[in-house]
Design a protein around this motif. Structure first.
Motif, PDB file in Angstrom:
ATOM      1  N   PRO A 153       0.704  -1.323  -0.002  1.00 11.45           N
ATOM      2  CA  PRO A 153      -0.048  -0.114  -0.073  1.00 11.45           C
ATOM      3  C   PRO A 153       0.816   1.384   0.054  1.00 11.45           C
ATOM      4  O   PRO A 153       1.913   1.339   0.716  1.00 11.45           O
ATOM      5  N   TYR A 174       2.207   3.954   4.905  1.00 14.77           N
ATOM      6  CA  TYR A 174       1.363   3.237   5.357  1.00 14.77           C
ATOM      7  C   TYR A 174       1.409   1.615   6.021  1.00 14.77           C
ATOM      8  O   TYR A 174       0.817   1.149   6.609  1.00 14.77           O
ATOM      9  N   THR A 175       2.818   1.544   5.680  1.00 12.88           N
ATOM     10  CA  THR A 175       3.190   0.099   6.164  1.00 12.88           C
ATOM     11  C   THR A 175       4.260   0.438   7.230  1.00 12.88           C
ATOM     12  O   THR A 175       4.732  -0.627   7.641  1.00 12.88           O
ATOM     13  N   HIS A 176       4.010   1.419   8.001  1.00 13.59           N
ATOM     14  CA  HIS A 176       5.177   1.620   9.182  1.00 13.59           C
ATOM     15  C   HIS A 176       4.665   0.826  10.373  1.00 13.59           C
ATOM     16  O   HIS A 176       3.570   0.819  10.717  1.00 13.59           O
ATOM     17  N   LYS A 177       5.741   0.124  10.364  1.00 14.59           N
ATOM     18  CA  LYS A 177       5.538  -0.864  11.548  1.00 14.59           C
ATOM     19  C   LYS A 177       6.192  -0.630  13.073  1.00 14.59           C
ATOM     20  O   LYS A 177       6.148  -1.532  13.714  1.00 14.59           O
ATOM     21  N   ARG A 197      12.564  -9.504   7.896  1.00 18.17           N
ATOM     22  CA  ARG A 197      11.387  -9.008   7.770  1.00 18.17           C
ATOM     23  C   ARG A 197      11.028  -7.416   7.469  1.00 18.17           C
ATOM     24  O   ARG A 197      10.282  -6.895   7.658  1.00 18.17           O
ATOM     25  N   VAL A 198      12.369  -6.842   7.142  1.00 19.47           N
ATOM     26  CA  VAL A 198      12.086  -5.329   6.799  1.00 19.47           C
ATOM     27  C   VAL A 198      11.543  -5.188   5.509  1.00 19.47           C
ATOM     28  O   VAL A 198      10.490  -4.607   5.027  1.00 19.47           O
ATOM     29  N   GLY A 200      10.506  -8.089   2.862  1.00 17.80           N
ATOM     30  CA  GLY A 200      10.630  -9.720   2.770  1.00 17.80           C
ATOM     31  C   GLY A 200      11.699 -10.063   1.456  1.00 17.80           C
ATOM     32  O   GLY A 200      12.100 -11.291   1.358  1.00 17.80           O
ATOM     33  N   SER A 491       7.765  -1.356   2.099  1.00 21.10           N
ATOM     34  CA  SER A 491       8.011  -1.863   3.379  1.00 21.10           C
ATOM     35  C   SER A 491       9.277  -1.612   4.006  1.00 21.10           C
ATOM     36  O   SER A 491       9.509  -0.956   4.960  1.00 21.10           O
TER      37      SER A 491
ATOM     38  N   HIS B  40      -7.630  -8.854  -2.246  1.00 20.62           N
ATOM     39  CA  HIS B  40      -6.371  -8.749  -1.346  1.00 20.62           C
ATOM     40  C   HIS B  40      -6.143  -7.241  -0.821  1.00 20.62           C
ATOM     41  O   HIS B  40      -6.038  -6.474  -1.394  1.00 20.62           O
ATOM     42  N   VAL B  41      -5.595  -7.187   0.511  1.00 20.61           N
ATOM     43  CA  VAL B  41      -5.472  -5.906   1.287  1.00 20.61           C
ATOM     44  C   VAL B  41      -3.949  -6.260   1.923  1.00 20.61           C
ATOM     45  O   VAL B  41      -4.070  -7.045   2.984  1.00 20.61           O
ATOM     46  N   ASP B  42      -3.070  -5.419   1.708  1.00 23.12           N
ATOM     47  CA  ASP B  42      -1.782  -5.309   2.396  1.00 23.12           C
ATOM     48  C   ASP B  42      -2.000  -4.601   3.422  1.00 23.12           C
ATOM     49  O   ASP B  42      -1.930  -3.351   3.320  1.00 23.12           O
ATOM     50  N   GLY B  44       0.450  -3.954   5.616  1.00 26.63           N
ATOM     51  CA  GLY B  44       1.678  -3.420   6.239  1.00 26.63           C
ATOM     52  C   GLY B  44       2.288  -4.739   6.375  1.00 26.63           C
ATOM     53  O   GLY B  44       3.297  -4.923   7.225  1.00 26.63           O
ATOM     54  N   SER B  45       2.446  -5.607   5.445  1.00 26.35           N
ATOM     55  CA  SER B  45       3.245  -6.865   5.406  1.00 26.35           C
ATOM     56  C   SER B  45       4.602  -6.384   5.019  1.00 26.35           C
ATOM     57  O   SER B  45       4.700  -5.363   4.454  1.00 26.35           O
ATOM     58  N   CYS B  46       5.722  -7.334   4.960  1.00 32.00           N
ATOM     59  CA  CYS B  46       6.966  -7.156   4.601  1.00 32.00           C
ATOM     60  C   CYS B  46       7.046  -7.475   2.966  1.00 32.00           C
ATOM     61  O   CYS B  46       8.444  -7.426   2.678  1.00 32.00           O
ATOM     62  N   THR B  87      -0.969  -2.338  10.285  1.00 30.75           N
ATOM     63  CA  THR B  87      -0.613  -1.008  10.875  1.00 30.75           C
ATOM     64  C   THR B  87      -1.606   0.120  11.090  1.00 30.75           C
ATOM     65  O   THR B  87      -2.703  -0.073  10.533  1.00 30.75           O
ATOM     66  N   CYS B  88      -1.313   0.822  12.122  1.00 29.18           N
ATOM     67  CA  CYS B  88      -2.440   1.937  12.329  1.00 29.18           C
ATOM     68  C   CYS B  88      -2.789   2.891  11.143  1.00 29.18           C
ATOM     69  O   CYS B  88      -3.854   3.103  11.158  1.00 29.18           O
ATOM     70  N   HIS B  89      -1.787   2.915  10.125  1.00 34.26           N
ATOM     71  CA  HIS B  89      -2.107   3.861   9.054  1.00 34.26           C
ATOM     72  C   HIS B  89      -2.685   2.903   8.072  1.00 34.26           C
ATOM     73  O   HIS B  89      -3.211   3.595   7.158  1.00 34.26           O
ATOM     74  N   MET B  90      -2.864   1.839   8.270  1.00 28.29           N
ATOM     75  CA  MET B  90      -3.691   1.082   7.328  1.00 28.29           C
ATOM     76  C   MET B  90      -5.143   0.650   7.735  1.00 28.29           C
ATOM     77  O   MET B  90      -5.928  -0.249   7.126  1.00 28.29           O
ATOM     78  N   ALA B  93      -8.169   2.277   5.862  1.00 25.80           N
ATOM     79  CA  ALA B  93      -8.164   1.518   4.428  1.00 25.80           C
ATOM     80  C   ALA B  93      -8.907   0.296   4.503  1.00 25.80           C
ATOM     81  O   ALA B  93      -9.612  -0.012   3.558  1.00 25.80           O
ATOM     82  N   THR B  97     -12.347  -0.732   2.832  1.00 23.07           N
ATOM     83  CA  THR B  97     -12.291  -1.858   1.886  1.00 23.07           C
ATOM     84  C   THR B  97     -13.350  -2.846   2.277  1.00 23.07           C
ATOM     85  O   THR B  97     -14.321  -3.467   1.280  1.00 23.07           O
ATOM     86  N   PRO B 124       3.874  -0.368  18.904  1.00 19.32           N
ATOM     87  CA  PRO B 124       2.960   0.483  19.044  1.00 19.32           C
ATOM     88  C   PRO B 124       2.115   0.862  17.807  1.00 19.32           C
ATOM     89  O   PRO B 124       1.234   1.491  17.904  1.00 19.32           O
ATOM     90  N   ALA B 125       2.789   0.730  16.649  1.00 21.78           N
ATOM     91  CA  ALA B 125       2.389   0.906  15.403  1.00 21.78           C
ATOM     92  C   ALA B 125       1.465  -0.046  14.639  1.00 21.78           C
ATOM     93  O   ALA B 125       1.074   0.299  13.583  1.00 21.78           O
ATOM     94  N   VAL B 126       1.246  -1.066  15.328  1.00 14.60           N
ATOM     95  CA  VAL B 126       0.451  -1.999  14.837  1.00 14.60           C
ATOM     96  C   VAL B 126      -0.592  -2.596  15.627  1.00 14.60           C
ATOM     97  O   VAL B 126      -0.448  -2.314  16.752  1.00 14.60           O
TER      98      VAL B 126
END
Lengths: 495, 169
Positions: A153, A174-177, A197-198, A200, A491, B40-42, B44-46, B87-90, B93, B97, B124-126
């Motif tokens: 995203p 958006y993918t900030h973890k 996993r920073v 993949g 990511s 499919h929605v990502d 925040g995956s790696c 993630t909080c940011h997703m 969204a 969806t 804290p961000a997820v």
């Protein structure tokens, strides 16, 4: 100002110099001389260890240079270097997002990775002020964060007239973890697992870079066989990703045959990864101190067989791509990255090399075994999608030849030594040429090998701003093709 | 052109026969049969789970022979497939969806991160997995789950119909 350099390490690790400036103005003058001497900007991050610092990483002919600036105690500021190195803008905004320290002189006051959710900002303040283009017939196309395919995203804002893009702006994060917050005060094993996993698709590059950083910090020297095998893993990762990208690029240009054929070659490679290394994407194979497992003779012959098969199959597909008029028509002249800009910004990786930049860590500052078995730099000057396709083909060819040599000459012996304990606070850096470009890892270890702090730099920090500069002037419909030819990671960038 | 045709002929049929549905996959819970449209929605995956979803769509697995296909619009989807620790940011969204999907609809968490936060658990961000947003979500663990696991799990999701496609198609 202090400079540290250790000659003995240079024989083993890629060279690095660390400079600690005593004041902001000294930092600024050091950065200026870095610019004047032709240094390239790599990364910038903040840390609390061993004190409040902003660290900037550069690369020059001698190797890696880390420049540290103290953050002013009362005003909590540090001088911005964006006027010297435009790529520093987003990292500086990120430092401000996380620490509240102000980059003095930075014109862009917008947040970057912060979307306004952490400080409970009112919803109105969460609207990101995109730069808009005004004029007759200009309209705006917002895309994302959820995209139409199976992709990561991110948000893109296009300013368009007719079919032509006038401006494209990215909004990422958006993918900030919260990876950096997560890794503090954790043992090395946890951080090593996290580093895979920073991003993949670059698990080997990250885990090797982290291992290198930790080995440097603790002065551990992994066995030679482990280093050779790490190179085997890294090149297999590169080949798998390049195969995937080449297939997807063919498909985006309407050539489904490419997706099927390259997809098949990639899947065969991944399955053999699983067979030999017990993971399709080679995650957790590289560990600090060496490798997790030692492959046997039978495994090596499987890997050699892969090399032979790929050499034959990729060559045929390259001829098919080269001869396909429709495909070449979409590739050539699309998404041109001006070699002048690439040179100015110091862009490396596939994208930089496709725009005439002779930069490749495996060649410039080779880590063992790249200093023994040399690998040529794949290069093109045209800077378009077609050039990036050609560089990928070339790199696969070089990697296969390299794999053949390394697998044939593989030294015998163990693949792991225990990581030595560091007595007090110790720092290390690792730098590996992943399939996208340079991955940089900085790590600070405490007594007992606990990670006090670490930073992971993805080459995508350079690719995303370059993409913004390349898209204008192209058709909206060509954006997916250009984006795929860059293939930046969301990511890895968002951390 | 002849090279392309020759290569296609030489390559032949790549698609592999279907394996038996894995006993670990979630029980059928979708009120649809024969076909399954997935959005499919990502979250925040790696991006490794995405790589496996791409691999799944390839010729070896050919999920479309089972009516399983990935769609671009949530309006066309029966199933929301989520990867990443959310993630909080997703979060917004992801909810949007889901809201855009027509009934009947279901959610599936794919990968360790989506199941429970995985290696990112505790940040804290997820939100530590899809459960935080859609409680009781069905799960396919793995880091990342292989295309074989994904295919056999997805096949088992929709209601079984008598006269299902022959296994060797």
């Amino acid at each position: 100002m202090t400079e540290e350099k250790n000659m003995q390490d240079d024989l083993f690790f890629p060279p690095v110099r660390t400079t600690s400036a005593t004041s902001g103005s000294e930092y600024l003058s050091e950065a200026t001389s870095m610019k004047n001497l032709g240094g390239r900007f790599l990364a910038l991050w903040s840390t609390d260890h061993p004190g409040r610092f902003v660290c900037a990483a550069f690369s020059d002919a001698e190797g890696l240079r880390i420049l540290r600036a103290p953050v002013a105690e009362t005003s909590r500021t540090f001088p911005s270097i964006t006027h010297l190195f435009p790529l520093a803008s987003r990292p500086e905004r990120t430092v401000r997002d996380f620490t509240g320290w102000t980059p003095e002189g930075l014109a862009d006051t917008r947040p970057w990775l912060d979307h306004g959710f952490w400080k409970n900002a009112p919803a109105g303040e969460r609207d990101y002020p995109f730069v808009r283009v005004e004029g007759e017939g200009v309209h705006e196309i917002p895309v994302g964060p959820v995209h139409a395919g199976i992709i990561e995203p991110g948000h893109f804002r296009f300013q368009v007239v007719g079919e032509k893009v006038l401006r494209m702006e990215e909004r990422l994060g958006y993918t900030h973890k919260g990876i950096r917050a997560l890794l503090r005060n954790r043992p090395v094993e946890d951080v090593a697992r996290l580093s895979g996993r920073v991003s993949g698709d670059s698990a080997v590059a990250y885990q090797w870079a982290l291992a290198q950083a930790m080995e440097r910090a603790t002065r551990t020297f992994p066995p030679e066989r482990a280093l050779y095998l790490r190179a085997v893993l890294l090149e297999r990762e590169r080949i798998a990703n390049h195969l995937g990208d080449l297939g997807a690029l063919g498909n985006d240009a309407g050539f489904g045959f490419g997706l099927v054929q390259f997809g098949r070659l990639k899947e065969d490679l991944l399955r053999n990864n699983d067979r030999v290394f017990a993971h399709r994407y080679l995650m957790d194979m590289v560990v600090p101190g060496g490798l997790r497992e030692n492959p046997g003779k039978e495994d090596i012959s499987i890997l050699l067989e892969d090399v032979r098969r790929l050499q034959r199959d990729v060559q045929l597909l390259k001829i098919i791509y080269d001869e396909h008029g429709g495909l070449q028509d979409r590739f050539s002249g699309t998404g041109v990255l001006d070699p002048m800009l690439a040179g100015d910004w110091g862009l490396g990786g596939v994208v930089g090399r496709a725009s005439g930049q002779m930069l490749d860590l495996r060649h410039d500052h080779p880590a063992w075994p790249y200093n023994r078995e040399r690998i040529p730099v794949a290069l093109s000057r045209r800077g378009d999608v077609g050039a990036r396709v050609q560089v990928r083909f070339q790199e696969i060819r070089h990697s296969l030849a390299f794999l053949h040599t390394v697998l044939t000459l593989l030294p015998e012996g163990p693949v792991r030594t225990p990581l030595r304990e560091c007595g007090s606070l110790a720092e290390g850096t690792g730098r590996i040429e992943g399939f996208r470009g340079e991955v940089l890892v900085w790590v600070c270890l405490e007594k007992g090998n606990i990670v006090a702090d670490a930073y992971f730099h993805d080459p995508s920090w350079h690719l995303w701003p370059a993409l913004e500069r390349v898209v204008p002037g192209n058709l909206v419909a060509d954006f997916p093709l250009i984006n795929k030819s860059f293939n930046p990671s969301y990511s890895g960038h968002d951390l | 052109m002849y090279r392309i045709i020759l290569k296609i002929l030489k390559t032949g049929l790549l698609t592999e026969p279907l394996s038996v549905t894995s006993p670990e996959s979630p029980a059928p819970f979708l009120p649809v049969a024969k076909s399954l449209s997935i959005r499919h929605v990502d979250a925040g995956s790696c991006n490794a789970c995405e790589l496996e979803l791409h691999a799944l769509s390839g010729s070896y697995y050919a999920p479309e022979r089972q009516g399983i296909r990935f769609v671009s619009s949530p309006r066309h989807a029966d199933l929301l497939l989520v990867t990443g620790p959310v993630t909080c940011h997703m979060e917004q969204a992801l909810k949007d969806t889901h809201d855009a999907m027509a009934f009947p609809k279901a959610v599936l968490a794919v990968g360790d991160c989506a199941c429970n936060g995985g290696v990112f658990r505790g940040s804290p961000a997820v939100r530590n997995g899809v459960d935080a947003i859609f409680p009781g979500t069905a799960k396919i663990p793995g880091c990342p789950p292989s295309p074989n696991i994904l295919l056999s799990a997805l096949r088992g999701l929709s209601r079984p119909v008598s006269g299902d496609l022959p296994a060797s198609s």
